[in-house]
Design a protein around this motif. Structure first.
Motif, PDB file in Angstrom:
ATOM      1  N   ASN B   7      13.878  19.936  -3.923  1.00 37.81           N
ATOM      2  CA  ASN B   7      13.709  20.071  -5.362  1.00 37.81           C
ATOM      3  C   ASN B   7      14.267  18.847  -6.085  1.00 37.81           C
ATOM      4  O   ASN B   7      15.284  18.294  -5.675  1.00 37.81           O
ATOM      5  CB  ASN B   7      14.454  21.313  -5.865  1.00 37.81           C
ATOM      6  N   PRO B   8      13.619  18.431  -7.154  1.00 39.82           N
ATOM      7  CA  PRO B   8      12.294  18.873  -7.558  1.00 39.82           C
ATOM      8  C   PRO B   8      11.223  18.222  -6.690  1.00 39.82           C
ATOM      9  O   PRO B   8      11.532  17.351  -5.876  1.00 39.82           O
ATOM     10  CB  PRO B   8      12.217  18.375  -9.005  1.00 39.82           C
ATOM     11  N   ARG B   9       9.982  18.615  -6.822  1.00 36.44           N
ATOM     12  CA  ARG B   9       8.909  17.963  -6.080  1.00 36.44           C
ATOM     13  C   ARG B   9       8.544  16.621  -6.719  1.00 36.44           C
ATOM     14  O   ARG B   9       8.147  15.693  -6.026  1.00 36.44           O
ATOM     15  CB  ARG B   9       7.672  18.862  -6.048  1.00 36.44           C
ATOM     16  N   TYR B  10       8.684  16.554  -8.029  1.00 38.46           N
ATOM     17  CA  TYR B  10       8.406  15.321  -8.755  1.00 38.46           C
ATOM     18  C   TYR B  10       9.575  15.061  -9.698  1.00 38.46           C
ATOM     19  O   TYR B  10      10.022  15.974 -10.393  1.00 38.46           O
ATOM     20  CB  TYR B  10       7.102  15.424  -9.555  1.00 38.46           C
ATOM     21  N   GLN B  11      10.057  13.840  -9.689  1.00 41.65           N
ATOM     22  CA  GLN B  11      11.189  13.465 -10.530  1.00 41.65           C
ATOM     23  C   GLN B  11      10.882  12.142 -11.213  1.00 41.65           C
ATOM     24  O   GLN B  11      10.502  11.176 -10.541  1.00 41.65           O
ATOM     25  CB  GLN B  11      12.463  13.335  -9.689  1.00 41.65           C
ATOM     26  N   VAL B  12      11.055  12.136 -12.525  1.00 39.59           N
ATOM     27  CA  VAL B  12      10.890  10.900 -13.285  1.00 39.59           C
ATOM     28  C   VAL B  12      12.248  10.527 -13.859  1.00 39.59           C
ATOM     29  O   VAL B  12      12.932  11.373 -14.439  1.00 39.59           O
ATOM     30  CB  VAL B  12       9.866  11.071 -14.425  1.00 39.59           C
ATOM     31  N   THR B  13      12.637   9.285 -13.681  1.00 37.77           N
ATOM     32  CA  THR B  13      13.888   8.814 -14.241  1.00 37.77           C
ATOM     33  C   THR B  13      13.672   7.448 -14.877  1.00 37.77           C
ATOM     34  O   THR B  13      12.645   6.800 -14.653  1.00 37.77           O
ATOM     35  CB  THR B  13      14.988   8.744 -13.171  1.00 37.77           C
ATOM     36  N   GLN B  14      14.652   7.043 -15.642  1.00 35.18           N
ATOM     37  CA  GLN B  14      14.568   5.731 -16.271  1.00 35.18           C
ATOM     38  C   GLN B  14      15.337   4.718 -15.444  1.00 35.18           C
ATOM     39  O   GLN B  14      16.281   5.064 -14.716  1.00 35.18           O
ATOM     40  CB  GLN B  14      15.144   5.799 -17.698  1.00 35.18           C
ATOM     41  N   TYR B 104      12.237  18.454  11.475  1.00 37.32           N
ATOM     42  CA  TYR B 104      11.345  19.212  10.593  1.00 37.32           C
ATOM     43  C   TYR B 104      11.552  18.733   9.172  1.00 37.32           C
ATOM     44  O   TYR B 104      12.685  18.658   8.702  1.00 37.32           O
ATOM     45  CB  TYR B 104      11.611  20.715  10.727  1.00 37.32           C
ATOM     46  N   PHE B 105      10.438  18.451   8.503  1.00 40.60           N
ATOM     47  CA  PHE B 105      10.497  17.811   7.197  1.00 40.60           C
ATOM     48  C   PHE B 105      10.226  18.782   6.060  1.00 40.60           C
ATOM     49  O   PHE B 105       9.446  19.734   6.203  1.00 40.60           O
ATOM     50  CB  PHE B 105       9.445  16.685   7.132  1.00 40.60           C
ATOM     51  N   GLY B 106      10.857  18.490   4.931  1.00 39.37           N
ATOM     52  CA  GLY B 106      10.516  19.163   3.700  1.00 39.37           C
ATOM     53  C   GLY B 106       9.285  18.531   3.076  1.00 39.37           C
ATOM     54  O   GLY B 106       8.756  17.533   3.588  1.00 39.37           O
ATOM     55  N   PRO B 107       8.823  19.075   1.945  1.00 43.60           N
ATOM     56  CA  PRO B 107       7.602  18.582   1.307  1.00 43.60           C
ATOM     57  C   PRO B 107       7.780  17.254   0.585  1.00 43.60           C
ATOM     58  O   PRO B 107       6.791  16.624   0.224  1.00 43.60           O
ATOM     59  CB  PRO B 107       7.247  19.694   0.316  1.00 43.60           C
ATOM     60  N   GLY B 108       9.019  16.839   0.370  1.00 45.63           N
ATOM     61  CA  GLY B 108       9.275  15.573  -0.277  1.00 45.63           C
ATOM     62  C   GLY B 108       9.457  15.678  -1.782  1.00 45.63           C
ATOM     63  O   GLY B 108       9.007  16.636  -2.418  1.00 45.63           O
ATOM     64  N   THR B 109      10.145  14.683  -2.333  1.00 44.26           N
ATOM     65  CA  THR B 109      10.272  14.511  -3.787  1.00 44.26           C
ATOM     66  C   THR B 109       9.717  13.131  -4.125  1.00 44.26           C
ATOM     67  O   THR B 109      10.185  12.126  -3.587  1.00 44.26           O
ATOM     68  CB  THR B 109      11.735  14.596  -4.246  1.00 44.26           C
ATOM     69  N   ARG B 110       8.737  13.123  -5.002  1.00 40.94           N
ATOM     70  CA  ARG B 110       8.179  11.832  -5.429  1.00 40.94           C
ATOM     71  C   ARG B 110       8.954  11.366  -6.647  1.00 40.94           C
ATOM     72  O   ARG B 110       8.970  12.041  -7.675  1.00 40.94           O
ATOM     73  CB  ARG B 110       6.700  11.944  -5.744  1.00 40.94           C
TER      74      ARG B 110
END
Lengths: 113, 114
Positions: B7-14, B104-110
């Motif tokens: 978590n999260p699956r998608y993360q936007v930062t500055q 074993y992998f998680g789904p990832g965070t982009r």
């Protein structure tokens, strides 16, 4: 140091045809070899591994891989490709000593149409 | 089902703003790994924990830190993200890190850095 080569950036196969994704490796001693698949924006899914024993390893989703020690290869195969098999495939090798890291190849994109 | 969750699956930062990515597992595995994967490239190992023992890869920038408060959770902290840190971050687990082990992998965070 161990290394993995996936010589093809992309493999194109017609649905229903057999597929092969190539992998060669370099490691000191006996290798432990893995195949993973990655769908877009997803993590890696484990397909199969070779530790010892039979050179033909069967894995998930109908995939199998053939270990060839003399050619240092571990090619991934499937007798009949599906469109849903389209994804990025990674070969990986772990060195023979216990507690060592996994080294991945650069990946091969498989497109089934 | 036993699994690796990110978590999260998608993360936007500055640019320069600290960010933390989370990974949890229900597999009760001893080893947890963090990988960085840039577009259509091989995953690159950043570091891993064997239980509480932290193992940093030699070429992992100091900007990347990790915490493992307990068996189930592991965090990736990026102290001052740069544009070059935009990538998919993958968490993986394995039972004991031995040569026969499977990761074993998680789904990832982009992660997107603006």
């Amino acid at each position: 140091a161990q290394s993995v080569a996936q010589p093809e950036d992309q493999v194109n196969v017609a649905e229903g045809n057999p597929l092969t994704v190539k992998c060669t490796y370099s490691v000191s001693g006996n290798p432990y070899l893995f195949w993973y698949v990655q769908y877009p924006n997803r993590g890696l899914q484990f397909l199969l591994k070779y530790i010892t024993g039979d050179n033909l390893v069967k894995g998930s989703y109908g995939f199998e891989a053939e270990f060839n020690k003399s050619q240092t290869s571990f090619h991934l195969k499937k007798p009949s490709a599906l469109v849903s098999d389209s994804a990025l495939y990674f070969c990986a090798v772990r060195g023979p000593s216990g507690y060592s890291t996994l080294t991945f190849g650069k990946g091969t994109m498989l497109l089934v149409s | 089902d036993a699994m690796v969750i990110q978590n999260p699956r998608y993360q936007v930062t500055q640019f320069g703003k600290p960010v933390t990515l989370s990974c949890s597992q229900t597999l009760n595995h001893n080893v947890m790994y963090w990988y960085q994967q840039k577009s259509s490239q091989a995953p690159k190992l950043l570091f891993h924990y064997y239980d509480k023992d932290f193992n940093n890869e030699a070429d992992t920038p100091d900007n990347f830190q990790s915490r493992r408060p307990n068996t189930s959770f592991c965090f990736l902290d990026i102290r001052s993200p740069g544009l070059g840190d935009a990538a998919m971050y993958l968490c993986a687990t394995s039972r004991d890190g031995g040569a026969l082990d499977t990761q074993y992998f998680g789904p990832g965070t982009r992660l997107t850095v603006l």
